[in-house]
Design a protein around this motif. Sequence first.
Motif, mmCIF file in Angstrom:
data_model
loop_
_atom_site.group_PDB
_atom_site.id
_atom_site.type_symbol
_atom_site.label_atom_id
_atom_site.label_comp_id
_atom_site.label_asym_id
_atom_site.label_seq_id
_atom_site.Cartn_x
_atom_site.Cartn_y
_atom_site.Cartn_z
ATOM 1 N N ARG A 51 18.563 -7.020 5.572
ATOM 2 C CA ARG A 51 17.593 -7.293 4.516
ATOM 3 C C ARG A 51 17.242 -6.001 3.794
ATOM 4 N N THR A 52 17.182 -6.045 2.467
ATOM 5 C CA THR A 52 16.744 -4.924 1.645
ATOM 6 C C THR A 52 15.631 -5.414 0.746
ATOM 7 N N ILE A 53 14.531 -4.665 0.690
ATOM 8 C CA ILE A 53 13.450 -5.005 -0.223
ATOM 9 C C ILE A 53 13.140 -3.794 -1.095
ATOM 10 N N THR A 54 12.639 -4.061 -2.279
ATOM 11 C CA THR A 54 12.268 -3.012 -3.219
ATOM 12 C C THR A 54 10.775 -3.087 -3.466
ATOM 13 N N ILE A 55 10.110 -1.934 -3.388
ATOM 14 C CA ILE A 55 8.668 -1.879 -3.599
ATOM 15 C C ILE A 55 8.336 -0.732 -4.545
ATOM 16 N N LEU A 56 7.142 -0.792 -5.128
ATOM 17 C CA LEU A 56 6.640 0.300 -5.946
ATOM 18 C C LEU A 56 5.729 1.173 -5.100
ATOM 19 N N ALA A 57 5.809 2.479 -5.316
ATOM 20 C CA ALA A 57 4.942 3.429 -4.625
ATOM 21 C C ALA A 57 4.237 4.278 -5.672
ATOM 22 N N LEU A 58 2.930 4.373 -5.564
ATOM 23 C CA LEU A 58 2.140 5.170 -6.485
ATOM 24 C C LEU A 58 2.262 6.644 -6.124
ATOM 25 N N VAL A 59 2.518 7.473 -7.127
ATOM 26 C CA VAL A 59 2.551 8.913 -6.922
ATOM 27 C C VAL A 59 1.120 9.425 -7.025
ATOM 28 N N THR A 60 0.678 10.155 -5.998
ATOM 29 C CA THR A 60 -0.689 10.666 -5.976
ATOM 30 C C THR A 60 -0.686 12.176 -5.804
ATOM 31 N N ASN A 61 -1.729 12.818 -6.311
ATOM 32 C CA ASN A 61 -1.890 14.251 -6.151
ATOM 33 C C ASN A 61 -3.236 14.520 -5.491
ATOM 34 N N PRO A 62 -3.261 14.640 -4.162
ATOM 35 C CA PRO A 62 -4.527 14.849 -3.460
ATOM 36 C C PRO A 62 -5.264 16.117 -3.909
ATOM 37 N N GLU A 63 -4.524 17.131 -4.365
ATOM 38 C CA GLU A 63 -5.159 18.375 -4.809
ATOM 39 C C GLU A 63 -6.014 18.175 -6.059
ATOM 40 N N SER A 64 -5.639 17.210 -6.898
ATOM 41 C CA SER A 64 -6.411 16.980 -8.131
ATOM 42 C C SER A 64 -7.261 15.715 -8.027
ATOM 43 N N GLY A 65 -7.401 15.199 -6.820
ATOM 44 C CA GLY A 65 -8.232 14.011 -6.640
ATOM 45 C C GLY A 65 -7.494 12.713 -6.839
ATOM 46 N N GLY A 66 -6.156 12.760 -6.856
ATOM 47 C CA GLY A 66 -5.382 11.527 -6.965
ATOM 48 C C GLY A 66 -5.727 10.620 -5.812
ATOM 49 N N SER A 67 -5.784 9.345 -6.073
ATOM 50 C CA SER A 67 -6.279 8.430 -5.041
ATOM 51 C C SER A 67 -5.148 7.810 -4.252
ATOM 52 N N SER A 68 -5.487 7.389 -3.061
ATOM 53 C CA SER A 68 -4.646 6.564 -2.219
ATOM 54 C C SER A 68 -5.588 5.843 -1.280
ATOM 55 N N TYR A 69 -5.088 4.870 -0.572
ATOM 56 C CA TYR A 69 -5.988 4.185 0.335
ATOM 57 C C TYR A 69 -6.344 5.061 1.529
ATOM 58 N N ALA A 115 0.809 -1.220 0.000
ATOM 59 C CA ALA A 115 0.000 0.000 0.000
ATOM 60 C C ALA A 115 0.846 1.276 0.000
ATOM 61 N N ALA A 116 1.944 1.270 -0.739
ATOM 62 C CA ALA A 116 2.855 2.415 -0.739
ATOM 63 C C ALA A 116 2.374 3.512 -1.683
ATOM 64 N N TYR A 117 2.439 4.743 -1.173
ATOM 65 C CA TYR A 117 2.188 5.879 -2.047
ATOM 66 C C TYR A 117 2.995 7.082 -1.593
ATOM 67 N N ILE A 118 3.287 7.933 -2.566
ATOM 68 C CA ILE A 118 4.048 9.155 -2.353
ATOM 69 C C ILE A 118 3.187 10.307 -2.847
ATOM 70 N N GLN A 119 3.085 11.361 -2.057
ATOM 71 C CA GLN A 119 2.355 12.525 -2.524
ATOM 72 C C GLN A 119 3.202 13.264 -3.555
ATOM 73 N N GLN A 120 2.575 13.681 -4.643
ATOM 74 C CA GLN A 120 3.293 14.432 -5.669
ATOM 75 C C GLN A 120 3.803 15.724 -5.044
ATOM 76 N N PRO A 121 5.091 16.025 -5.198
ATOM 77 C CA PRO A 121 5.634 17.224 -4.552
ATOM 78 C C PRO A 121 4.995 18.504 -5.098
ATOM 79 N N THR A 122 4.756 19.438 -4.193
ATOM 80 C CA THR A 122 4.292 20.754 -4.599
ATOM 81 C C THR A 122 5.385 21.790 -4.350
ATOM 82 N N GLY A 123 6.446 21.381 -3.747
ATOM 83 C CA GLY A 123 7.599 22.246 -3.465
ATOM 84 C C GLY A 123 8.848 21.385 -3.470
ATOM 85 N N LYS A 124 9.716 21.601 -2.492
ATOM 86 C CA LYS A 124 10.969 20.838 -2.420
ATOM 87 C C LYS A 124 10.853 19.544 -1.635
ATOM 88 N N THR A 125 9.725 19.336 -0.932
ATOM 89 C CA THR A 125 9.579 18.126 -0.131
ATOM 90 C C THR A 125 8.253 17.438 -0.428
#
Length: 161
Positions: free
Chosen positions: A140-158, A41-51
């Motif tokens: 241990r190292t694992i690699t996962i995919l994280a969906l980039v979402t934009n809450p301002e434009s209605g991007g979804s996340s759980y 359930a990984a997601y990243i918010q689309q940056p609106t600035g430097k972070t």
Amino acid sequence: MRSLTRFTRAAATASAVALSALALAGCTAHADAGPSIAATAAYIQQPTGKTTDGYFDIRNNGSATWLISVTTSVGGTVVFRAPVRSGVAPVVMHTVSEIPIPADSTVQLIPDSYHLLITDPGPMTDGHDITLRLKFAHGRTITILALVTNPESGGSSYFLD
């Protein structure tokens, strides 16, 4: 001749079952030697600035460990954030060096608790995935995919659905 064919098939099936059991026993013994971890359930918010912030769940079916670092496929510096005190409003965050992952538990990285703070990442597009590489104290190292979402434009996340 027919009974010999049946016997051969039965013997082959029994051998396959025995080999499978041995393989599973070997996997179980190996899993007990260290943590068995999965992130979902990984997601990243689309940056609106430097972070920007990153969130996901970590399921640990093994012994206790710590998440000690994360890198992204889009670069940037990743630090861990945590509340100074739990259950106190307003929530005040500070940087921590690691995130504890107790044995046989699920840890949720969410906005009001542990989460990632990513500074100066490269370009990210709403609806596309980036890769996160999670490193744990037990090596241990694992690699996962994280969906980039934009809450301002209605991007979804759980968290938003």
